[in-house]
Write a protein that holds these residues in place. Structure first.
Motif, mmCIF file in Angstrom:
data_model
loop_
_atom_site.group_PDB
_atom_site.id
_atom_site.type_symbol
_atom_site.label_atom_id
_atom_site.label_comp_id
_atom_site.label_asym_id
_atom_site.label_seq_id
_atom_site.Cartn_x
_atom_site.Cartn_y
_atom_site.Cartn_z
ATOM 1 N N ASP A 59 96.114 -18.347 27.851
ATOM 2 C CA ASP A 59 97.555 -17.834 26.770
ATOM 3 C C ASP A 59 97.558 -16.734 26.692
ATOM 4 O O ASP A 59 96.522 -15.981 26.229
ATOM 5 C CB ASP A 59 97.453 -19.179 25.908
ATOM 6 C CG ASP A 59 98.819 -19.313 25.544
ATOM 7 O OD1 ASP A 59 99.842 -18.787 26.130
ATOM 8 O OD2 ASP A 59 99.102 -19.798 24.176
ATOM 9 N N ARG A 60 98.719 -16.296 26.329
ATOM 10 C CA ARG A 60 98.799 -14.958 25.697
ATOM 11 C C ARG A 60 99.912 -15.374 24.548
ATOM 12 O O ARG A 60 101.024 -15.799 24.897
ATOM 13 C CB ARG A 60 99.440 -14.068 26.439
ATOM 14 C CG ARG A 60 99.603 -12.697 25.659
ATOM 15 C CD ARG A 60 100.276 -11.724 26.719
ATOM 16 N NE ARG A 60 100.840 -10.632 25.967
ATOM 17 C CZ ARG A 60 101.191 -9.291 26.234
ATOM 18 N NH1 ARG A 60 100.545 -8.873 27.471
ATOM 19 N NH2 ARG A 60 101.541 -8.324 25.409
ATOM 20 N N THR A 61 99.722 -14.891 23.166
ATOM 21 C CA THR A 61 100.556 -15.104 22.064
ATOM 22 C C THR A 61 100.764 -13.822 21.524
ATOM 23 O O THR A 61 99.804 -12.987 20.958
ATOM 24 C CB THR A 61 99.912 -15.826 20.983
ATOM 25 O OG1 THR A 61 99.507 -17.205 21.782
ATOM 26 C CG2 THR A 61 100.984 -16.220 20.107
ATOM 27 N N GLU A 62 102.136 -13.360 21.264
ATOM 28 C CA GLU A 62 102.423 -12.278 20.470
ATOM 29 C C GLU A 62 102.983 -12.712 19.370
ATOM 30 O O GLU A 62 103.952 -13.435 19.358
ATOM 31 C CB GLU A 62 103.502 -11.469 21.125
ATOM 32 C CG GLU A 62 102.803 -10.453 22.013
ATOM 33 C CD GLU A 62 103.795 -9.298 22.732
ATOM 34 O OE1 GLU A 62 104.096 -8.290 21.908
ATOM 35 O OE2 GLU A 62 103.932 -9.611 23.927
ATOM 36 N N GLY A 63 102.468 -12.272 17.937
ATOM 37 C CA GLY A 63 103.033 -12.457 16.855
ATOM 38 C C GLY A 63 103.400 -11.192 16.024
ATOM 39 O O GLY A 63 103.514 -10.240 16.674
ATOM 40 N N LEU A 64 103.924 -11.478 14.682
ATOM 41 C CA LEU A 64 104.033 -10.405 14.050
ATOM 42 C C LEU A 64 102.935 -9.498 13.749
ATOM 43 O O LEU A 64 102.165 -9.811 12.975
ATOM 44 C CB LEU A 64 104.914 -10.656 12.601
ATOM 45 C CG LEU A 64 106.060 -11.481 12.610
ATOM 46 C CD1 LEU A 64 106.588 -12.147 11.356
ATOM 47 C CD2 LEU A 64 107.128 -10.375 13.162
ATOM 48 N N GLY A 65 102.685 -8.394 14.454
ATOM 49 C CA GLY A 65 101.709 -7.592 14.192
ATOM 50 C C GLY A 65 100.542 -7.784 14.639
ATOM 51 O O GLY A 65 99.290 -7.263 14.631
#
Length: 153
Positions: A52-58
């Protein structure tokens, strides 16, 4: 027939035991120092599969799963606060937790605190100089143990 079946079961259990992936503390620390591209290449060499790949705030989190599905490893990269970069290694067996705890203590880390993370799992923090490791225990009835190795940059 019974001997063949017993041998096949033994072989299967033995191969499962052998295939469980563990890493040394030095390897985990080394993964933390890699760029995200280098980390991805290393996980492919380790035969881990993209999970999985997760992009969050920062931050960006990229996770890989072991070929035998017994563990996952993820790399967090933070854009603002690089000291928050970390490796997250998740495994299912209590004996692996005990193994890592022994390695942590033998490497000179000292327990400095404990508590519960936001999802209520208990954790223990260990420090050696500016190096920080957090071990997270599973909730009752669950099996995932987590080792977080924070950046010491």
């Amino acid at each position: 027939m019974r001997k063949t079946l017993a041998f096949l079961l033994f072989s299967l259990l033995f191969s499962i035991q052998i295939s469980a992936q563990t890493f040394t503390l030095e390897q985990l620390n080394g993964f933390n120092k890699l760029t995200m591209d280098e980390f991805k290449k290393e996980m492919k060499q380790q035969k881990f599969k993209f999970y999985d790949r997760t992009e969050g705030l920062g931050f960006l989190l990229t996770e890989y799963e072991a070929p035998d599905y017994t563990s996952k490893i993820g790399k967090f990269e933070y854009t603002e606060e690089k000291s928050e970069d970390r490796i997250e290694f998740e495994f299912k067996e209590k004996k692996e937790y005990d193994h890592y705890l022994k390695l942590i203590l033998a490497a000179g880390y000292k327990e400095t605190g404990k508590g519960k993370i936001i999802t209520k799992e208990p954790y223990r923090d260990y420090y050696r100089n500016k190096e920080h490791i957090r071990l997270i225990l599973p909730k009752p009835g669950e099996s995932s143990h987590i080792l977080l190795l924070f950046s010491s940059k």
